[in-house]
Scaffold this active site. Structure first.
Site, PDB file in Angstrom:
ATOM      1  CG  HIS A  10      -2.062   0.938   1.097  1.00 44.23           C
ATOM      2  ND1 HIS A  10      -1.966   2.273   1.386  1.00 44.23           N
ATOM      3  CD2 HIS A  10      -3.326   0.718   0.652  1.00 44.23           C
ATOM      4  CE1 HIS A  10      -3.135   2.840   1.131  1.00 44.23           C
ATOM      5  NE2 HIS A  10      -3.970   1.932   0.683  1.00 44.23           N
ATOM      6  CG  ASP A  27      -8.689  -4.458  -2.410  1.00 44.07           C
ATOM      7  OD1 ASP A  27      -9.854  -4.378  -2.002  1.00 44.07           O
ATOM      8  OD2 ASP A  27      -8.099  -3.537  -2.979  1.00 44.07           O
TER       9      ASP A  27
HETATM   10  N1  CMC Z   1       4.150  -7.524  -4.857  1.00 39.34           N
HETATM   11  C1  CMC Z   1       5.497  -7.501  -5.029  1.00 39.34           C
HETATM   12  N2  CMC Z   1       6.255  -6.399  -4.887  1.00 39.34           N
HETATM   13  C2  CMC Z   1       5.619  -5.269  -4.565  1.00 39.34           C
HETATM   14  C3  CMC Z   1       4.208  -5.213  -4.377  1.00 39.34           C
HETATM   15  C4  CMC Z   1       3.487  -6.409  -4.525  1.00 39.34           C
HETATM   16  N3  CMC Z   1       2.161  -6.411  -4.360  1.00 39.34           N
HETATM   17  N4  CMC Z   1       3.842  -3.940  -4.071  1.00 39.34           N
HETATM   18  C5  CMC Z   1       4.963  -3.220  -4.071  1.00 39.34           C
HETATM   19  N5  CMC Z   1       6.039  -4.006  -4.369  1.00 39.34           N
HETATM   20  C6  CMC Z   1       7.449  -3.587  -4.413  1.00 39.34           C
HETATM   21  C7  CMC Z   1       7.710  -2.780  -5.680  1.00 39.34           C
HETATM   22  O1  CMC Z   1       8.166  -3.588  -6.726  1.00 39.34           O
HETATM   23  C8  CMC Z   1       8.760  -1.807  -5.210  1.00 39.34           C
HETATM   24  O2  CMC Z   1       9.988  -2.462  -5.207  1.00 39.34           O
HETATM   25  P1  CMC Z   1      11.356  -1.644  -5.511  1.00 39.34           P
HETATM   26  O3  CMC Z   1      11.486  -0.612  -4.433  1.00 39.34           O
HETATM   27  O4  CMC Z   1      12.443  -2.690  -5.463  1.00 39.34           O
HETATM   28  O5  CMC Z   1      11.197  -1.037  -6.881  1.00 39.34           O
HETATM   29  C9  CMC Z   1       8.389  -1.511  -3.753  1.00 39.34           C
HETATM   30  O6  CMC Z   1       7.651  -2.681  -3.322  1.00 39.34           O
HETATM   31  C10 CMC Z   1       7.505  -0.285  -3.575  1.00 39.34           C
HETATM   32  O7  CMC Z   1       6.379  -0.407  -4.436  1.00 39.34           O
HETATM   33  P2  CMC Z   1       5.759   0.788  -5.291  1.00 39.34           P
HETATM   34  O8  CMC Z   1       5.031   0.252  -6.463  1.00 39.34           O
HETATM   35  O9  CMC Z   1       6.831   1.812  -5.548  1.00 39.34           O
HETATM   36  O10 CMC Z   1       4.729   1.381  -4.217  1.00 39.34           O
HETATM   37  P3  CMC Z   1       3.490   2.265  -4.548  1.00 39.34           P
HETATM   38  O11 CMC Z   1       3.200   2.988  -3.283  1.00 39.34           O
HETATM   39  O12 CMC Z   1       3.694   3.066  -5.770  1.00 39.34           O
HETATM   40  O13 CMC Z   1       2.342   1.195  -4.876  1.00 39.34           O
HETATM   41  C11 CMC Z   1       0.541  -0.324  -4.655  1.00 39.34           C
HETATM   42  C12 CMC Z   1       1.378   0.779  -3.978  1.00 39.34           C
HETATM   43  C13 CMC Z   1      -0.671  -0.628  -3.773  1.00 39.34           C
HETATM   44  C14 CMC Z   1       0.032   0.187  -6.021  1.00 39.34           C
HETATM   45  C15 CMC Z   1       1.431  -1.570  -4.844  1.00 39.34           C
HETATM   46  O14 CMC Z   1       1.843  -2.061  -3.579  1.00 39.34           O
HETATM   47  C16 CMC Z   1       0.705  -2.673  -5.622  1.00 39.34           C
HETATM   48  O15 CMC Z   1       0.748  -2.656  -6.866  1.00 39.34           O
HETATM   49  N6  CMC Z   1       0.047  -3.645  -4.902  1.00 39.34           N
HETATM   50  C17 CMC Z   1      -0.758  -4.657  -5.565  1.00 39.34           C
HETATM   51  C18 CMC Z   1      -2.105  -4.047  -5.945  1.00 39.34           C
HETATM   52  C19 CMC Z   1      -3.018  -3.878  -4.747  1.00 39.34           C
HETATM   53  O16 CMC Z   1      -3.171  -4.771  -3.921  1.00 39.34           O
HETATM   54  N7  CMC Z   1      -3.669  -2.701  -4.685  1.00 39.34           N
HETATM   55  C20 CMC Z   1      -4.687  -2.429  -3.653  1.00 39.34           C
HETATM   56  C21 CMC Z   1      -4.324  -1.279  -2.768  1.00 39.34           C
HETATM   57  S1  CMC Z   1      -5.415  -1.175  -1.333  1.00 39.34           S
HETATM   58  C22 CMC Z   1      -6.951  -0.743  -1.961  1.00 39.34           C
HETATM   59  C23 CMC Z   1      -6.983   0.570  -2.647  1.00 39.34           C
HETATM   60  O17 CMC Z   1      -6.430   1.547  -2.126  1.00 39.34           O
HETATM   61  O18 CMC Z   1      -7.612   0.650  -3.702  1.00 39.34           O
END
Ligand code: CMC
Length: 429
Positions: free
Chosen positions: A306, A364
């Site tokens: 998140h 989720d």
């Molecule tokens: N699985 C594997 N690696 C992950 C995941 C994951 N689900 N989420 C983040 N990472 C890694 C990512 O690759 C990155 O690694 P690095 O620093 O080596 O590049 C690091 O963790 C930080 O991730 P980010 O994408 O820069 O973080 P963000 O804040 O931009 O993204 C997120 C947050 C929720 C979009 C992301 O964690 C994600 O894609 N999760 C899966 C989708 C999901 O479950 N979304 C629901 C969110 S809760 C409900 C809502 O708010 O709608």
């Protein structure tokens, strides 16, 4: 809120920028005058360090796993209250008295029917359309049906539009579902509470009585509470940005629905369930965890991570409990998806990669299994999220419109394209 002067060194210039402190949470540097003072913009794609507005509605402490609606912890609201109480709280700022609650319930209940012409509007969609595609269209169309509540400068019309959206959203969501499965629309029933009425509109058929199971209704109501608001998330920011131009509230909420649909946001509940189904059995989990850690593989564990929560998502804890309650009420003793989810959570939470990046299950992760057990198809999961989030969107929209300092949202950019160049005739290119 207090305000103190702060100094920022930009190149060789020291600029005075006010630092504003909120009630709780990080203070902000007010950079509104920065361009005038330095000729420079700030750069923050994804808004990781940028507060886009001032708000009194919802507070998240991502490090501590705290979520407050108007100051009240989500755990207490989910345990003791119902969804419409949280709606009242988010919309008006205070918990209702008994009389206020009764009046609010009555008003919402009396606005659940939609204009009859809307049923014909649905008929224009393909039966196999995704219900989120249908919702984006029909909610946007509300402004064509209820133009007597689109004057955003009139406080009464703003409130009427807000109540209409909260009330009609479940009816439209149920209609979107019925349409895709070819069953007749079920009209709302005023003697039922908000969530029981929604369940009935989704699952009743004209040829037999539908009895709402109170345990399941309570579980879905709690899921609605958990999703009601989440401060400046992507869809809420979309609603605020759309509303900042003066667009009508129905159009703004339609924009929010479009944004919510994405798999990184509300679409994650659908994606999480599909992922659990794809993993299928516990023995295949290591393979998927390995893929999630592989930078050359775009696969991510859906339902994990998140932007704000760097500790366990407090909603996920309540959702996990609700999931077990629903499965037990439905008599589902061995759900292979639940087995995969529990083991995946265990493995991921003890894996160095997930620990180091502070990736915990989010709301989720367990919601998909719960909604599936309640009888909803995966394509409806994000629609249910939209039903719940409507109150958050509209409360944030109202707060913005009622803020005297409100201006159109208009970000700047760091331009990296061509410098000015001259047009040449097509024959010479
Ligand atoms: N699985 C594997 N690696 C992950 C995941 C994951 N689900 N989420 C983040 N990472 C890694 C990512 O690759 C990155 O690694 P690095 O620093 O080596 O590049 C690091 O963790 C930080 O991730 P980010 O994408 O820069 O973080 P963000 O804040 O931009 O993204 C997120 C947050 C929720 C979009 C992301 O964690 C994600 O894609 N999760 C899966 C989708 C999901 O479950 N979304 C629901 C969110 S809760 C409900 C809502 O708010 O709608």
């Amino acid at each position: 809120m207090t305000q103190t002067p702060g100094k920022l060194q930009v190149d060789d210039k020291a600029v005075d920028l006010p630092v504003r402190a909120g009630t709780i949470g990080p203070s902000v540097v007010d950079i509104g005058k920065m361009y005038a003072q330095t000729g420079m913009f700030t750069y923050d794609p994804g808004f990781t360090s940028t507060a886009s507005c001032e708000s009194k509605i919802t507070y998240i402490d991502g490090d501590e796993g705290v979520l407050l609606y108007r100051g009240y912890p989500i755990e207490q609201l989910a345990e003791h209250g119902d969804f419409l109480e949280s709606c009242y709280l988010l919309l008006y700022g205070e918990l209702p008295t008994k009389a206020q609650k009764a009046e609010f319930d009555y008003t919402v209940t009396r606005h659940t029917m939609v204009h009859e012409q809307m049923a014909r509007f649905f008929a224009g969609f393909r039966r196999d359309a995704h219900p989120m595609a249908v919702m984006t269209g029909v909610v946007g169309a509300l402004s064509a049906f209820y133009h007597d509540s689109t004057d955003i400068s009139d406080p009464n019309q703003r409130m009427v539009a807000s109540i209409r959206l909260i009330s009609k959203m479940p009816t439209l969501a149920a209609m979107a579902y019925k349409y895709t499965i070819g069953q007749p629309f079920v009209y709302p029933k005023n003697e039922l509470d908000f969530t029981s009425n929604f369940l009935r509109m989704c699952f009743a058929v004209p040829c037999e009585e539908y009895k709402v199971n109170p345990v399941l209704s309570r579980a879905l109501d709690r899921i609605f509470i958990l999703h009601a608001d989440h401060e400046q998330n992507a869809s809420t920011s979309t609603v605020r940005l759309a509303g900042s131009s003066g667009a009508n509230p129905f159009a703004c909420i339609a924009a929010g629905i479009a944004c919510l649909w994405g798999p990184a946001h509300g679409g994650a509940n659908e994606a999480a369930l599909k992922m659990l189904a794809e993993i299928g059995t516990v023995d295949r989990i290591p393979e998927y965890v390995k893929r999630a850690k592989d930078k050359s593989d775009p696969f991510r564990l859906m339902g994990f991570g998140h932007r704000v929560y760097k500790n366990y998502d407090p909603r996920a804890k309540i959702m996990q409990k609700t999931c077990h309650e629903v499965l037990s009420e439905m008599g589902i003793k061995d759900d292979p998806l639940l087995d995969v989810a529990v083991e995946l959570e265990r493995i991921a939470l003890s894996d160095e990669y997930f620990i180091e990046k502070k990736l915990y299950p989010n709301v989720d992760f367990y919601s998909g299994i719960t909604l599936k057990a309640l009888g909803f198809p995966v394509s409806m999961f994000t629609v249910l999220f939209a039903v719940a989030r409507t109150v958050g969107w509209i409360s944030q929209w109202k707060e913005m419109i009622e803020d005297p300092s409100q201006r159109i949202g208009r970000p700047r950019q760091l331009y990296t394209g061509y410098d000015k160049r001259d047009y040449g005739p097509i024959s010479e290119r």
